[in-house]
Design an enzyme around this catalytic site. Structure first.
Site: not given
Length: 523
Positions: A201, A327, A434
């Site tokens: 991320s 995600e 995610h």
């Protein structure tokens, strides 16, 4: 092995702890406190200490900014215990996990935590490095550094030379940490000539930026970007506008700018949201990332990370890059219409229009044709995953990759992956969300609620963590338990899919990739 080994670093001696065959040294300072006169300045070396410093506890983390936690019960602990370490400006520290303190020169893997340059820390249990160090016979190091307005308040055009580096102070911290690693890691059984940086991320964004920073040249030798490719970050014009808006919120002028050294941290952080709101939308919203994050300032960061191309001086750095299959489910958890799969097709069109404007109809037709049986919520999940994550990874990979394999090319290979394993929690609504890669990469599946006890999770963690360690060792993620994994090239686009059964695919969802690339680059 000694239960409390002592290692002498350049700043002083540290005492660690041994557990299950791994030595851990936590919260070792690599820089001085960033408070007071050190605010918004490049990092300064840690003050040396006398005697032996205990390195048993994780210590503090940088001051945090978050838009707000999810209200969905259970989401906060999806990946294990919440980080409750104290927030402090004395946050320039790192943790080391190593299988041995010998001179074996193991590969070194330096973890850069996620959190959009705004929040997060190296202190989360799910990214503890002991199991990865053991699995791969590598040294794992995790770094805390300045974030948000405290790390990226671009005052260069307002406060003069004293603040010339204020826009990139947080990533200059990372360079200082890598300099510490180069100078000290051999004392922890690591090889300073074989260092991999990896992050997920916002941590992937940090890797992206370091690949374009001349001062980072030679401090790492391989790179891994997980669900966070940053093609573009803030321009000087936008960063200055954000700084001016924040100063207005704080009641600080050019003539009183030195007051920033004493303003309480809470007030600085509180200025972020109204400043972002005042400046408004970025030029290329699907590519421009991280307000109060890194800035293309012409010196510390001379160019965009990967627009129109990556920095040529990083051509020889092998890259492993990828995302999770779904995600967007993590960010849509509070959206009842998506969570309950009750979104209508009209609402889907409205959501797509908000993101893609006049291209919404083409997106709707593409995703409806791609999966005729899917409900509108599932189509939105796929579209947002592609538009907000995958398109940036694909652009970064294709721009860094060689057109086709060539023994005469000076470009290092790029390898691409997708995590498709779906978590069974919440009745499977999240699929492969995610950050689901974290427990697999760190071999910590029993810590995360998303993976603990789930069928196939431990086996996949053994595979992924071994593959990441193999990449750190040699620049190739190939291991015996995986199918053949060719390098990603602009004409082949091989992607390794990590699932209950791993497989290699070629140019998946090509039409979606091409359409999103046009939308993203057109703004």
């Amino acid at each position: 092995m000694p239960s409390n080994p002592i290692v002498e670093t350049a700043s002083g001696k540290v005492r660690g702890a041994a557990n299950a065959g791994i030595y851990a040294f936590k919260a070792i300072p690599y820089g001085a406190s960033t408070a007071g006169a050190n605010r918004f300045q490049p990092p300064r070396p840690a003050e040396p200490w006398a005697g032996v410093r205990d390195a048993f506890a994780l210590g503090g983390r940088a001051p945090q900014w978050q838009a707000g936690p999810t209200r969905r019960p259970g989401m906060a602990t999806l990946l294990g215990p919440v980080d409750t370490s104290p927030e402090t400006e004395d946050c320039l520290s790192l943790h080391v996990w190593t299988p041995s303190l010998d001179g074996a020169k193991r590969p070194v893997m330096v973890w850069l935590h996620g959190g959009a340059f705004h929040f997060g820390s190296a202190n989360r249990a799910v990214t503890g490095g002991a199991n990865l160090a053991r699995r791969g016979d590598v040294v794992v190091i995790s770094v805390n550094h300045r974030l948000n307005i405290l790390g990226h308040f671009d005052l260069a055009g307002i406060g003069g030379e004293r603040y010339a580096h204020s826009g990139n102070a947080g990533v200059l911290d990372l360079i200082a940490a890598l300099e510490w690693v180069r100078a000290n890691v051999d004392r922890f059984g690591g090889d300073p000539g074989n260092i991999t940086i990896f992050g997920e991320s916002g941590g992937g964004g940090k890797v992206s930026v370091l690949l374009a920073m001349p001062a980072a040249r030679g401090l790492f030798h391989r790179a891994i970007i997980q669900s966070g490719a940053s093609v573009r970050v803030s321009t000087r014009q936008r960063a200055t506008a954000l700084a001016e808006a924040a100063l207005q919120q704080l009641g600080v002028t050019r003539d009183s700018i030195d007051r920033l050294e004493t303003i309480p941290v809470e007030q600085l952080v509180a200025a972020i949201t109204p400043a972002k709101r005042s400046v408004g939308r970025a030029e290329l919203p699907l590519l421009d990332r991280y307000d109060f994050g890194p800035v293309v300032d012409g010196h510390d960061l001379p160019q965009q990370p990967c627009d129109p191309a990556p920095a040529a001086f990083s051509d020889d750095i092998p890259l492993l890059i990828g995302d999770t299959k779904d995600e967007a489910t993590r960010f849509l958890a509070d959206d009842d219409a998506v969570w309950n799969r009750t979104l209508t097709e009209a609402e889907l069109r409205n959501r797509l229009t908000a993101i893609a404007g006049g291209a919404a109809d083409r997106l709707f037709d593409l995703y409806r044709t791609r999966d005729p049986q899917a409900n509108p919520a599932e189509l939105l999940i796929a579209a947002l995953t592609h538009g907000q994550f995958w398109v940036r990874s694909a652009l970064f990979a294709e721009r860094k990759a060689v057109p086709q394999p060539s023994p005469n090319s000076n470009k290092a290979p790029v390898y691409m992956y997708s995590l498709a394993w779906e978590t069974p929690v919440f009745d499977g609504r999240l699929r492969a969300p995610h950050a689901l890669d974290l427990p697999f990469v760190f071999d910590n599946t029993e810590i995360a609620e998303a993976t603990a006890g789930a069928a196939g999770a431990r086996d996949l963690a053994a595979t992924m963590s071994a593959s990441w360690a193999a990449f750190a060792r040699s620049g190739s993620p190939a291991i015996a338990s995986l199918p053949d994994w060719p390098a990603y090239t602009a004409d082949q686009r091989a992607v390794m899919v990590f699932d209950r059964e791993c497989r290699t695919v070629t140019d998946p969802d090509r039409d979606a990739r091409l359409l999103w690339a046009r939308i993203a680059t057109d703004g």
